[in-house]
Motif scaffolding. Structure first.
Motif, mmCIF file in Angstrom:
data_model
loop_
_atom_site.group_PDB
_atom_site.id
_atom_site.type_symbol
_atom_site.label_atom_id
_atom_site.label_comp_id
_atom_site.label_asym_id
_atom_site.label_seq_id
_atom_site.Cartn_x
_atom_site.Cartn_y
_atom_site.Cartn_z
ATOM 1 N N TYR A 270 -52.154 -5.792 -55.603
ATOM 2 C CA TYR A 270 -51.198 -5.280 -54.835
ATOM 3 C C TYR A 270 -51.316 -5.174 -53.394
ATOM 4 O O TYR A 270 -52.491 -5.023 -52.865
ATOM 5 C CB TYR A 270 -50.495 -3.824 -55.167
ATOM 6 N N LYS A 271 -50.455 -5.468 -52.293
ATOM 7 C CA LYS A 271 -50.602 -5.213 -50.983
ATOM 8 C C LYS A 271 -50.909 -3.947 -50.759
ATOM 9 O O LYS A 271 -50.593 -2.975 -51.505
ATOM 10 C CB LYS A 271 -49.293 -5.696 -50.089
ATOM 11 N N ASN A 273 -48.906 -1.940 -49.100
ATOM 12 C CA ASN A 273 -47.630 -1.279 -49.170
ATOM 13 C C ASN A 273 -47.258 -1.248 -50.810
ATOM 14 O O ASN A 273 -45.902 -0.808 -51.124
ATOM 15 C CB ASN A 273 -46.628 -1.702 -48.387
ATOM 16 N N PHE A 277 -48.847 -8.707 -55.526
ATOM 17 C CA PHE A 277 -49.260 -9.872 -54.927
ATOM 18 C C PHE A 277 -49.037 -10.868 -55.837
ATOM 19 O O PHE A 277 -49.705 -10.796 -56.988
ATOM 20 C CB PHE A 277 -50.776 -9.714 -54.669
ATOM 21 N N HIS A 356 -56.480 -11.730 -52.885
ATOM 22 C CA HIS A 356 -55.292 -11.451 -53.107
ATOM 23 C C HIS A 356 -55.145 -10.005 -52.466
ATOM 24 O O HIS A 356 -55.583 -9.612 -51.411
ATOM 25 C CB HIS A 356 -54.351 -11.537 -54.393
ATOM 26 N N GLY A 357 -54.960 -8.947 -53.458
ATOM 27 C CA GLY A 357 -54.810 -7.482 -53.157
ATOM 28 C C GLY A 357 -55.954 -7.060 -53.629
ATOM 29 O O GLY A 357 -56.448 -5.736 -53.351
ATOM 30 N N LYS A 378 -55.850 -2.761 -55.096
ATOM 31 C CA LYS A 378 -54.740 -2.716 -53.859
ATOM 32 C C LYS A 378 -55.438 -3.053 -52.833
ATOM 33 O O LYS A 378 -56.558 -2.287 -52.517
ATOM 34 C CB LYS A 378 -54.029 -1.136 -53.881
ATOM 35 N N PHE A 379 -54.858 -3.624 -51.782
ATOM 36 C CA PHE A 379 -55.754 -4.239 -50.674
ATOM 37 C C PHE A 379 -56.054 -3.077 -49.622
ATOM 38 O O PHE A 379 -55.259 -2.124 -49.281
ATOM 39 C CB PHE A 379 -55.005 -5.087 -49.804
#
Length: 399
Positions: A270-271, A273, A277, A356-357, A378-379
């Motif tokens: 996930y990004k 926020n 992703f 990605h994240g 999560k990034f």
């Protein structure tokens, strides 16, 4: 001999023969005495593998644990102030886990929680494990460090690049992700490792620099190493990694991602926020990334590096040393591992990752037998900051 006696003797011989035959028919595994059993050829598994740790490390005292756990806990709460880790964090000394935390969701849609058995994407920390498989093949004489890549991968068009130059990022190869942005070279469909090799073979693509002239971190190097593993072992990379590394070390929660098979069930990324992703055309390339694992499984891997069965002492010495001194500084790269080496003689070995994240960090303090591992789906750049914890275990001159 009287005729009656002869008939009786023949009858007795007949009964004896039939009895023996009946016994032999009923026999299962136990051969008759003096029966000749042909020597069966036993298939010996000579495949290179890591042996589980045999080196005994000192037991950590309770007072040491108490002192370090308190400091690690303060560090954790300072980095993840809102307890917003989405992944796993682990610190171990001599193989004993001092501290670990798991938090967040592997899948926000299903609300599946991350725990100690949730495989997370290692991103470029995968390179450390890919390098290990290559090094095991070298240790068993199946491959040589100075061997030209084009003697293994016949389509490989560059004459002077060796296996070692792939391992320490001194090959000069271009980044495959940049090449695939060119529509004239790639149509945007799902890319494989073999596709990358074919792109180099079928196009006149210049190297970034003369091989072994300088350091240039590049994912292409490890995509090629994955193909070398496949060629030498006559197995696909996923199976080879399982047999050489994962299974022997008991890394039961570790696997190589298969886009078609695993995209629906893997831990998603996930990004910052919390937006999902999406996968893209580079998600089926392995070697440089795409190993999913857990902090506990990475600890098993780390422990193996202290074993005499890990690699021969001569080769292990080549792994944990720098190869790029073109520019002054403390940062360098060994064979599949980053390092910082200071004038004081202290060395810290590590590798970070991002895909990605997913962000990841693996730190191994060899002199102090400490492992620090942080994985996130999560990034966040917070996993990259856990190296600062090294100061709690040794005299590392970190700022």
């Amino acid at each position: 001999m009287p005729r009656k006696k002869m008939k009786f003797t023949k009858a007795l011989f007949y009964i004896f023969t039939v009895t023996i035959l009946l016994i032999s028919c009923k026999r299962t595994d136990s051969p008759l005495i003096a029966e000749h059993i042909p020597n069966k050829k036993v298939k010996v598994d000579t495949f290179p593998r890591l042996a589980p740790l045999r080196t005994e490390l000192n037991k950590v005292t309770s007072s040491y644990k108490k002192q370090k756990i308190a400091k690690i806990d303060r560090f954790y709460k300072k980095i993840w102030r809102r307890n917003d880790l989405s992944g796993g964090f682990l610190v171990a000394k001599n193989g004993e886990i001092l501290y670990e935390q798991y938090n967040g969701l592997a899948n926000r849609k299903t609300k599946e929680k991350i725990n100690e058995h949730t495989p997370l994407h290692l991103a470029s920390v995968s390179k450390v494990i890919t390098a290990t498989a290559v090094l095991k093949l070298i240790d068993r004489g199946r491959l040589q460090l100075d061997q030209k890549v084009n003697t293994i991968l016949k389509e490989f068009p560059y004459e002077d690049i060796t296996v070692q130059m792939l391992l320490n990022h001194r090959s000069g190869l271009p980044k495959y992700s940049y090449l695939c942005d060119d529509e004239k070279i790639w149509d945007g469909s799902m890319l494989t490792n073999q596709d990358i090799l074919d792109i180099f073979a079928e196009n006149d693509i210049s190297l970034y620099f003369t091989p072994d002239r300088k350091f240039g971190y590049c994912n292409t190097n490890y995509a090629m190493l994955a193909l070398i593993i496949e060629k030498v072992t006559d197995m696909n990379y996923r199976d080879a990694m399982k047999k050489i590394v994962f299974d022997p070390l008991g890394m039961k929660d570790t696997y190589v991602f298969n886009y078609e098979k695993d995209k629906e069930t893997c831990c998603l990324s996930y990004k910052g926020n919390n937006v999902l992703f999406d996968f893209n055309h580079l998600d089926d390339v392995y070697g440089d990334k795409n190993i999913y694992s857990t902090p506990r499984d990475l600890l098993k891997f780390d422990l193996a590096t202290y074993s005499k069965d890990f690699l021969s002492p001569e080769l292990a010495e080549k792994v944990f040393k720098g190869y790029s001194y073109e520019h002054p500084g403390v940062k360098n790269y060994g064979l599949g591992i980053r390092l910082r080496e200071w004038k004081t003689g202290e060395k810290m070995f590590y590798h970070n990752g991002w895909w990605h994240g997913n962000t990841s960090s693996y730190i191994t303090l060899k002199k102090d037998t400490v492992a620090i591992i942080a994985l996130s789906n999560k990034f966040s750049n917070k996993p990259y900051r856990v190296y600062k914890l090294a100061k709690e275990f040794g005299s590392y001159p970190l700022k």
